[in-house]
Design an enzyme around this catalytic site. Structure first.
Site, PDB file in Angstrom:
ATOM      1  N   ARG A 102       0.697  -1.109  -0.148  1.00  0.00           N
ATOM      2  CA  ARG A 102      -0.082  -0.107   0.041  1.00  0.00           C
ATOM      3  C   ARG A 102       0.821   1.159   0.216  1.00  0.00           C
ATOM      4  O   ARG A 102       2.034   1.320   0.579  1.00  0.00           O
ATOM      5  CB  ARG A 102      -0.951   0.051   1.236  1.00  0.00           C
ATOM      6  CG  ARG A 102      -1.606   1.231   1.449  1.00  0.00           C
ATOM      7  CD  ARG A 102      -2.917   1.075   0.331  1.00  0.00           C
ATOM      8  NE  ARG A 102      -4.173   1.830   0.783  1.00  0.00           N
ATOM      9  CZ  ARG A 102      -4.842   2.347  -0.150  1.00  0.00           C
ATOM     10  NH1 ARG A 102      -4.766   2.333  -1.543  1.00  0.00           N
ATOM     11  NH2 ARG A 102      -5.882   3.205   0.382  1.00  0.00           N
ATOM     12  N   THR A 373      -9.572  -0.037 -10.638  1.00  0.00           N
ATOM     13  CA  THR A 373      -8.699  -0.713  -9.725  1.00  0.00           C
ATOM     14  C   THR A 373      -8.469  -1.939 -10.684  1.00  0.00           C
ATOM     15  O   THR A 373      -9.246  -2.011 -11.720  1.00  0.00           O
ATOM     16  CB  THR A 373      -9.226  -1.175  -8.225  1.00  0.00           C
ATOM     17  OG1 THR A 373      -9.255   0.275  -7.777  1.00  0.00           O
ATOM     18  CG2 THR A 373      -8.237  -2.160  -7.409  1.00  0.00           C
ATOM     19  N   SER A 391      -4.232  -0.844  -7.271  1.00  0.00           N
ATOM     20  CA  SER A 391      -4.773   0.252  -7.745  1.00  0.00           C
ATOM     21  C   SER A 391      -3.658   1.620  -7.993  1.00  0.00           C
ATOM     22  O   SER A 391      -2.908   1.769  -7.206  1.00  0.00           O
ATOM     23  CB  SER A 391      -5.979   0.590  -6.897  1.00  0.00           C
ATOM     24  OG  SER A 391      -6.866   1.766  -6.974  1.00  0.00           O
ATOM     25  N   ILE A 392      -4.393   2.647  -8.432  1.00  0.00           N
ATOM     26  CA  ILE A 392      -3.885   3.969  -8.314  1.00  0.00           C
ATOM     27  C   ILE A 392      -5.183   5.096  -7.837  1.00  0.00           C
ATOM     28  O   ILE A 392      -4.820   6.152  -8.108  1.00  0.00           O
ATOM     29  CB  ILE A 392      -3.309   4.593  -9.705  1.00  0.00           C
ATOM     30  CG1 ILE A 392      -3.983   4.467 -11.033  1.00  0.00           C
ATOM     31  CG2 ILE A 392      -1.919   3.830  -9.836  1.00  0.00           C
ATOM     32  CD1 ILE A 392      -3.492   4.962 -12.057  1.00  0.00           C
ATOM     33  N   ASP A 415      -7.923   8.413   0.177  1.00  0.00           N
ATOM     34  CA  ASP A 415      -8.330   7.264   1.030  1.00  0.00           C
ATOM     35  C   ASP A 415      -8.257   7.628   2.434  1.00  0.00           C
ATOM     36  O   ASP A 415      -8.928   7.070   3.238  1.00  0.00           O
ATOM     37  CB  ASP A 415      -7.596   6.235   0.507  1.00  0.00           C
ATOM     38  CG  ASP A 415      -8.382   5.297  -0.588  1.00  0.00           C
ATOM     39  OD1 ASP A 415      -9.458   6.016  -1.110  1.00  0.00           O
ATOM     40  OD2 ASP A 415      -7.994   4.413  -0.893  1.00  0.00           O
ATOM     41  N   SER A 444      -8.091   0.875   2.978  1.00  0.00           N
ATOM     42  CA  SER A 444      -8.542   0.530   1.435  1.00  0.00           C
ATOM     43  C   SER A 444      -9.473  -0.534   1.734  1.00  0.00           C
ATOM     44  O   SER A 444     -10.008  -1.029   2.738  1.00  0.00           O
ATOM     45  CB  SER A 444      -7.058  -0.090   1.147  1.00  0.00           C
ATOM     46  OG  SER A 444      -7.624  -0.877  -0.174  1.00  0.00           O
ATOM     47  N   SER A 445     -10.298  -0.766   0.538  1.00  0.00           N
ATOM     48  CA  SER A 445     -11.199  -1.726   0.397  1.00  0.00           C
ATOM     49  C   SER A 445     -10.728  -2.988  -0.468  1.00  0.00           C
ATOM     50  O   SER A 445     -11.434  -3.798  -0.595  1.00  0.00           O
ATOM     51  CB  SER A 445     -12.586  -0.918  -0.471  1.00  0.00           C
ATOM     52  OG  SER A 445     -13.255  -0.162   0.518  1.00  0.00           O
ATOM     53  N   GLY A 465     -13.889   0.067  -5.482  1.00  0.00           N
ATOM     54  CA  GLY A 465     -13.965   1.081  -4.529  1.00  0.00           C
ATOM     55  C   GLY A 465     -14.716   0.480  -3.235  1.00  0.00           C
ATOM     56  O   GLY A 465     -14.365  -0.556  -2.877  1.00  0.00           O
TER      57      GLY A 465
END
Length: 563
Positions: A102, A373, A391-392, A415, A444-445, A465
């Site tokens: 992350r 993502t 992801s970005i 986030d 994050s998810s 998301g």
């Protein structure tokens, strides 16, 4: 050849058998004659993973190749300028580990950096330009995976991505649509426009797309590992370009970036073991809570309307805890033991009225549907498994390419919680546990997941998301409660979502009949049909009884309405 005590590595020789590149057989003490598979959101990435397995790499080598190729061919969804979670399983000793790549907040980051003097968010500041970017973790993860778990060299694993970046590939319809919808964003910064709007023109489907600067950065990583990105000329160029454009990165931020190997969240529901992402992903704790609460509720599988009501109320309660309690556990104390306890689940279940919708407090927020993502799943012939979500953040991240590196930076700083009652781009609120701090990872998810019972094994994950967790919840329920063993039906199933705030059920268009919606409205729910479908799930199912492996890719990923 790299060695590691955690993983026992044996050479792999595989061959292409079908569309999803299912091949080989792994020799596990529990199973025999089981094909391996690679499935991702892009055929070139899937082919790269297959190629690495054919060349003697294992699932972890293939994961590096797939991750790197997705960075080249899906630059709108992930990349070297972003981060992710890689969930790994070793078939020999049945151990699982999550590689946390992350992004982290720069050292000059602060709680109020995106707020004006009145404490209100400055529009777009946490989303656009280098000020919105956290320090990337993907390059470190690729190096870590190869050196600690792989059988091939980093140069071998990155070769497919380097070739595609240098020599180019044909723009597909999805890439062309995405470019078209985000042309204004890509035109903001000269180094971004030079790549994505060559000669001032928008690439269209069938055009040849090259990224020579990105190929150069990948080459540096292939030659020098961590030093190829986090030190030396690439690091200096990243920091110089970011600071010149108003960002706050320092070279020290890059030097000090570290991968964290974490214990995944693991729990059981109806004799099924579910292994998924731990903090800073909210996925593991939220899914575990949801299934624990479900054990205390009368879920009638023949009554889909009542099922939807109970699932909605479970999501309402678990997402409330996400908002109020979850964050980076390396910085803030999170009551994980309580959240995972059966006693707490019983208390939560008692709050649910089987006939009436609950109410969420605080103000409403807007749901933004333009997010992206990527996910892939892999199993090799030795039975090693990888589920990875990267992801970005939003489409094309911050929109900022850093100088001559070819690296498109994330906007994952959005986030973090920016203040009380201030939602992020997904409409998610947060608490002090997710406030910005130097070196901290935003919540994050992303939730790469393994699901295993006597019938089979799922290797699964999805973009989406804030909806990632609810998508996985529905799919795992369908697999366990309905014995759904068709992977394509699992990834195609209709989706609905609730995240506490905003207080309404989000429903995919053309997914549920009017009677289903009316029954939920009769219980007091507000139901809104969204304008677009969501998710791009990539799933592998190993059927233990038939000793077969099948892969499925979400058709939403190819949909004209999926932006």
């Amino acid at each position: 050849m790299f060695t590691n005590q955690f993983f026992n590595k044996k050479p792999i020789h595989a061959w292409l058998l079908c569309l999803f590149f299912v091949f080989g057989f792994f020799a596990d003490r529990n199973y025999a004659n089981v094909p391996a598979a690679v499935v991702s959101a892009h055929p070139l990435a899937t082919a790269a993973g297959t190629k690495i397995l054919n060349e003697g790499g294992n699932a972890f080598d293939a994961a590096v190749a797939v991750s790197a190729v997705l960075a080249v061919v899906e630059p709108y969804a992930s990349g070297l300028g972003g981060g992710g979670f890689w969930l790994l399983h070793n078939a020999t000793n049945a151990r699982d580990i999550m590689i946390d790549g992350r992004e982290i907040a720069p050292l000059e980051a602060s709680e109020h950096m995106y707020l004006n003097r009145d404490g209100q968010p400055i529009p777009g500041k946490s989303l656009n330009g280098p000020i919105a970017a956290g320090i990337p973790g993907t390059p470190a993860a690729l190096v870590h995976l190869t050196q600690n778990f792989g059988q091939l060299t980093l140069a071998q694993n990155l070769k497919p991505a380097i070739q595609l970046a240098r020599d180019g590939f044909k723009v597909d319809q999805r890439f062309a649509r995405t470019l078209r919808y985000h042309e204004k964003k890509l035109a903001q910064y000269p180094d971004t426009a030079k790549i994505f709007l060559p000669d001032g023109k928008l690439p269209v489907a069938g055009d040849w797309f090259r990224q020579p600067q990105l190929a150069g950065t990948l080459n540096e990583i292939a030659k020098s590992g961590m030093n190829g990105f986090y030190h030396g000329s690439v690091a200096k160029e990243l920091v110089h370009s970011v600071r010149k454009a108003g960002g706050v990165w320092r070279e020290q931020d890059l030097y000090h970036y570290k991968i964290v190997a974490r214990e995944p969240v693991q729990f059981e529901y109806r004799n099924t073991r579910i292994t998924t992402a731990s903090l800073p992903s909210a996925g593991g704790l939220t899914l575990a809570q949801a299934f624990n609460i479900l054990e205390y509720l009368p879920l009638d599988k023949d009554d889909s309307d009542n099922q939807a009501h109970l699932i909605t109320e479970i999501l309402r309660l678990t997402y409330k805890d996400r908002i109020e309690l979850l964050g980076d556990s390396d910085f803030d104390q999170v009551p994980a033991k309580k959240l995972l306890s059966k006693g707490y689940a019983r208390e939560q279940a008692a709050l649910i009225d089987p006939e009436q919708a609950g109410k969420s407090i605080l103000k409403q927020s807007i749901v933004n549907e333009s997010v992206e993502t990527t996910h892939f799943s892999i199993i090799d012939k030795a039975g090693n498994r990888v589920a990875a979500t990267m992801s970005i953040n939003t489409f094309f991240g911050s929109g900022f390419v850093a100088g001559n590196t070819g690296i498109l930076l994330n906007n994952e700083m959005d986030d973090f919680s920016k203040g009380r009652n201030i939602p992020n781009i997904f409409g998610l609120y947060g608490s002090h546990a997710n406030m910005i701090a130097p070196g901290k990872r935003p919540l994050s998810s992303m939730s790469p997941t393994f699901v295993e019972n006597d019938k089979g094994i799922l290797i699964v994950g999805t973009p989406g998301g804030s909806r990632i967790i609810s998508m996985l919840f529905l799919v795992i329920l369908d697999y366990i409660n309905n014995n759904q063993m068709d992977p394509q039906k699992l990834v195609e199933m209709p989706r609905f979502h609730h995240q506490y705030l905003p207080d309404f059920i989000q429903v995919e268009p053309d997914a549920f009949d009017p009677g289903w919606i009316a029954s939920l409205q009769a219980k007091g729910h507000e139901v809104r049909i969204m304008s677009q479908k969501w998710g791009n799930m990539q799933l592998i199912l190993f059927d233990k009884e038939n000793q077969q492996t099948r892969a499925a890719s979400d058709p939403r990923g190819l949909s004209d309405t999926h932006y």
